[in-house]
Write a protein that holds these residues in place. Structure first.
Motif, PDB file in Angstrom:
ATOM      1  N   GLY A  57      10.552  40.322  18.778  1.00 34.22           N
ATOM      2  CA  GLY A  57      10.707  40.221  17.533  1.00 34.22           C
ATOM      3  C   GLY A  57      10.528  38.825  16.995  1.00 34.22           C
ATOM      4  N   LEU A  58      10.690  37.951  17.791  1.00 35.82           N
ATOM      5  CA  LEU A  58      10.789  36.097  17.424  1.00 35.82           C
ATOM      6  C   LEU A  58       9.549  35.650  17.356  1.00 35.82           C
ATOM      7  CD1 LEU A  58      13.939  35.608  19.301  1.00 35.82           C
ATOM      8  CD2 LEU A  58      13.641  35.256  16.995  1.00 35.82           C
ATOM      9  N   VAL A  59       8.332  36.065  17.844  1.00 33.22           N
ATOM     10  CA  VAL A  59       7.214  35.268  17.750  1.00 33.22           C
ATOM     11  C   VAL A  59       6.522  34.993  16.653  1.00 33.22           C
ATOM     12  CG1 VAL A  59       5.523  37.015  18.351  1.00 33.22           C
ATOM     13  CG2 VAL A  59       5.131  34.911  19.383  1.00 33.22           C
ATOM     14  N   LYS A  60       6.207  36.041  15.402  1.00 30.69           N
ATOM     15  CA  LYS A  60       6.103  35.617  14.252  1.00 30.69           C
ATOM     16  C   LYS A  60       6.843  34.602  13.497  1.00 30.69           C
ATOM     17  CE  LYS A  60       3.663  40.082  13.711  1.00 30.69           C
ATOM     18  NZ  LYS A  60       3.679  41.290  12.862  1.00 30.69           N
ATOM     19  N   ILE A  75      10.557  32.293   5.948  1.00 28.41           N
ATOM     20  CA  ILE A  75      10.547  32.351   7.289  1.00 28.41           C
ATOM     21  C   ILE A  75      11.753  32.835   8.098  1.00 28.41           C
ATOM     22  CG2 ILE A  75      10.001  30.975   9.327  1.00 28.41           C
ATOM     23  CD1 ILE A  75       8.303  29.042   7.462  1.00 28.41           C
ATOM     24  N   ALA A  76      12.776  32.411   7.603  1.00 27.89           N
ATOM     25  CA  ALA A  76      14.075  32.864   8.203  1.00 27.89           C
ATOM     26  C   ALA A  76      14.284  34.342   8.284  1.00 27.89           C
ATOM     27  CB  ALA A  76      15.325  32.136   7.577  1.00 27.89           C
ATOM     28  N   ALA A  77      13.793  35.164   7.245  1.00 27.27           N
ATOM     29  CA  ALA A  77      13.690  36.439   7.219  1.00 27.27           C
ATOM     30  C   ALA A  77      13.025  37.174   8.139  1.00 27.27           C
ATOM     31  CB  ALA A  77      13.263  36.800   5.667  1.00 27.27           C
ATOM     32  N   LEU A  78      12.249  36.574   8.953  1.00 25.49           N
ATOM     33  CA  LEU A  78      11.469  36.843  10.114  1.00 25.49           C
ATOM     34  C   LEU A  78      12.266  37.164  11.071  1.00 25.49           C
ATOM     35  CD1 LEU A  78       7.892  35.138   9.606  1.00 25.49           C
ATOM     36  CD2 LEU A  78       8.318  37.535   8.804  1.00 25.49           C
ATOM     37  N   VAL A  79      13.261  36.563  11.335  1.00 20.28           N
ATOM     38  CA  VAL A  79      14.233  36.591  12.432  1.00 20.28           C
ATOM     39  C   VAL A  79      14.970  37.957  12.620  1.00 20.28           C
ATOM     40  CG1 VAL A  79      16.253  35.424  13.590  1.00 20.28           C
ATOM     41  CG2 VAL A  79      14.483  33.969  12.448  1.00 20.28           C
ATOM     42  N   PRO A  80      15.070  38.528  13.838  1.00 18.70           N
ATOM     43  CA  PRO A  80      15.657  39.729  13.887  1.00 18.70           C
ATOM     44  C   PRO A  80      17.055  39.627  13.508  1.00 18.70           C
ATOM     45  CG  PRO A  80      14.390  39.354  15.907  1.00 18.70           C
ATOM     46  CD  PRO A  80      14.305  38.285  15.063  1.00 18.70           C
ATOM     47  N   GLU A  81      17.585  40.851  12.691  1.00 20.05           N
ATOM     48  CA  GLU A  81      18.920  40.664  11.884  1.00 20.05           C
ATOM     49  C   GLU A  81      20.343  40.312  12.862  1.00 20.05           C
ATOM     50  OE1 GLU A  81      21.790  43.667   9.079  1.00 20.05           O
ATOM     51  OE2 GLU A  81      20.083  44.245  10.240  1.00 20.05           O
ATOM     52  N   ASP A  82      20.232  40.709  14.344  1.00 24.90           N
ATOM     53  CA  ASP A  82      21.479  40.446  15.204  1.00 24.90           C
ATOM     54  C   ASP A  82      21.358  38.828  15.248  1.00 24.90           C
ATOM     55  OD1 ASP A  82      18.779  40.489  16.629  1.00 24.90           O
ATOM     56  OD2 ASP A  82      19.863  41.148  18.248  1.00 24.90           O
ATOM     57  N   ILE A  83      20.115  38.177  15.384  1.00 28.48           N
ATOM     58  CA  ILE A  83      20.282  36.720  15.646  1.00 28.48           C
ATOM     59  C   ILE A  83      20.553  36.034  14.388  1.00 28.48           C
ATOM     60  CG2 ILE A  83      18.772  34.854  16.090  1.00 28.48           C
ATOM     61  CD1 ILE A  83      17.158  36.604  18.024  1.00 28.48           C
ATOM     62  N   ARG A  84      20.167  36.511  13.174  1.00 26.20           N
ATOM     63  CA  ARG A  84      20.400  35.897  11.908  1.00 26.20           C
ATOM     64  C   ARG A  84      21.829  35.910  11.733  1.00 26.20           C
ATOM     65  NH1 ARG A  84      16.297  39.170   9.312  1.00 26.20           N
ATOM     66  NH2 ARG A  84      17.976  40.074   8.171  1.00 26.20           N
ATOM     67  N   LYS A  85      22.341  37.244  12.140  1.00 28.23           N
ATOM     68  CA  LYS A  85      24.160  37.175  12.019  1.00 28.23           C
ATOM     69  C   LYS A  85      24.857  36.329  12.766  1.00 28.23           C
ATOM     70  CE  LYS A  85      24.153  41.937  10.208  1.00 28.23           C
ATOM     71  NZ  LYS A  85      24.760  43.278  10.590  1.00 28.23           N
ATOM     72  N   ARG A  86      24.200  36.246  14.169  1.00 27.03           N
ATOM     73  CA  ARG A  86      24.799  35.225  15.180  1.00 27.03           C
ATOM     74  C   ARG A  86      24.816  33.813  14.682  1.00 27.03           C
ATOM     75  NH1 ARG A  86      21.837  35.860  20.339  1.00 27.03           N
ATOM     76  NH2 ARG A  86      20.699  34.126  19.818  1.00 27.03           N
TER      77      ARG A  86
END
Length: 324
Positions: free
Chosen positions: A277-280, A60-71
């Motif tokens: 890109g976050l709703v899913k 599920i975490a992999a569905l988060v856009p990369e820039d937010i994951r890095k933040r």
């Protein structure tokens, strides 16, 4: 008087008269409103919430856009107005508690991020989304067709609204004719305002008196107006009305309808800027906490079991646009 202080005084009064179980060190799992069949009601409004926490789910975490994951953080907006049991301040006047905070925390945990909460006025929640100040808003936001043009939604709770009257009023509200000529308060910019305006217009078309609509943005203001007789009714979220009725004991719910109006069940949703890109990711996280049982525990804790959903929906049918 702050919302927290008014609730504390109400609880103190009920405790003194034996109508509410006293809690020197309240249990964080105590329900806001006792389920039917139980005599006692306990309300924990201390900062020691012992909040349920979730665990990261890699898929599920992999569905988060990369820039937010890095933040590593998710910026979450919530309304600053005190609205128990959804979001309000604990007895220390600084710790934010409530069902919306609990659900948002579980969602963010599942995404493997750290929550950054910020409280702003209702209208600034959407300004914050527009400007990308917030990644999400979890603050009793109803899905509407108009909002769907600018935002994406992942539902997590049913939306019902209630008419609250002074205790012993004897009134029942089921449709527009029941509020014709009545003085009814509502918060501006909400879907309940939209419904009340439409009901008033329907009354006028039918030859009945319009609704005398008054506006209050703070719960404490409409409480005082209701008790003093300056208004006949208040229309607001069912969870808040139920909490007030249970904790203060001076009012009653005289009608309840879907927050989307007639013919459609309203839905409350995690809200994000359209195409962020976050709703899913939000929908998947909500489905996960429903499946692992933590979602149900949060709703039970705050007396909201009756508003549970079985699954998160992305952008379902919402409150229709006003026909011009």
């Amino acid at each position: 008087m702050s919302v927290r202080r008014s609730i504390t005084l109400a609880i103190a009064t009920l405790t003194a008269t034996g109508l509410l179980t006293a809690c020197g060190s309240p249990d964080a799992s105590t329900d806001v409103a006792a389920p039917k069949g139980k005599k006692d009601t306990g309300i924990n409004i201390s900062p020691d919430q012992d909040r349920l926490r979730g665990k990261k789910v890699d898929a599920i975490a992999a569905l988060v856009p990369e820039d937010i994951r890095k933040r590593g953080t998710l910026k979450v907006g919530a309304s600053a107005d005190g609205s128990p049991p959804l979001g309000f301040f604990a007895t220390d006047d600084k710790t934010r508690i409530g069902s919306e905070i609990d659900i948002a925390t579980l969602l963010v945990d599942t995404l493997g991020l750290k929550p950054e909460f910020e409280q702003v006025s209702w209208e600034n929640l959407f300004v914050g989304l527009d400007s990308s100040k917030f990644d999400a808003v979890l603050s009793n936001v109803t899905v509407t067709e108009e909002r769907k043009e600018k935002y994406d939604f992942a539902t997590y709770r049913l939306d019902n609204i209630a008419f609250e009257a002074k205790k012993g009023s004897g009134w029942k509200v089921s449709g527009p004719k029941d509020v014709a000529g009545r003085t009814v308060s509502v918060s501006s910019g909400t879907n309940q305002e939209k419904i009340l305006v439409e009901w008033s217009e329907e009354n006028v078309k039918a030859g009945r008196k319009p609704v005398d609509i008054k506006y209050f943005q703070k719960d404490t203001d409409y409480y005082l107006a209701l008790q003093s007789g300056r208004i006949d009714l208040h229309l607001g979220p069912s969870p808040s009305a139920a909490y007030h009725v249970e904790s203060a004991g001076q009012s009653e719910i005289v009608g309840q309808i879907s927050g989307a109006g007639g013919g459609l069940q309203g839905k409350i949703a995690a809200t994000t800027k359209k195409d962020s890109g976050l709703v899913k990711a939000y929908a998947a996280a909500i489905d996960h906490i429903i499946e692992d049982g933590s979602y149900g525990k949060v709703l039970e804790r705050w007396g909201l079991t009756g508003e549970a959903v079985e699954k998160s929906e992305i952008n379902p049918p919402g409150l229709p646009k006003t026909q011009s």
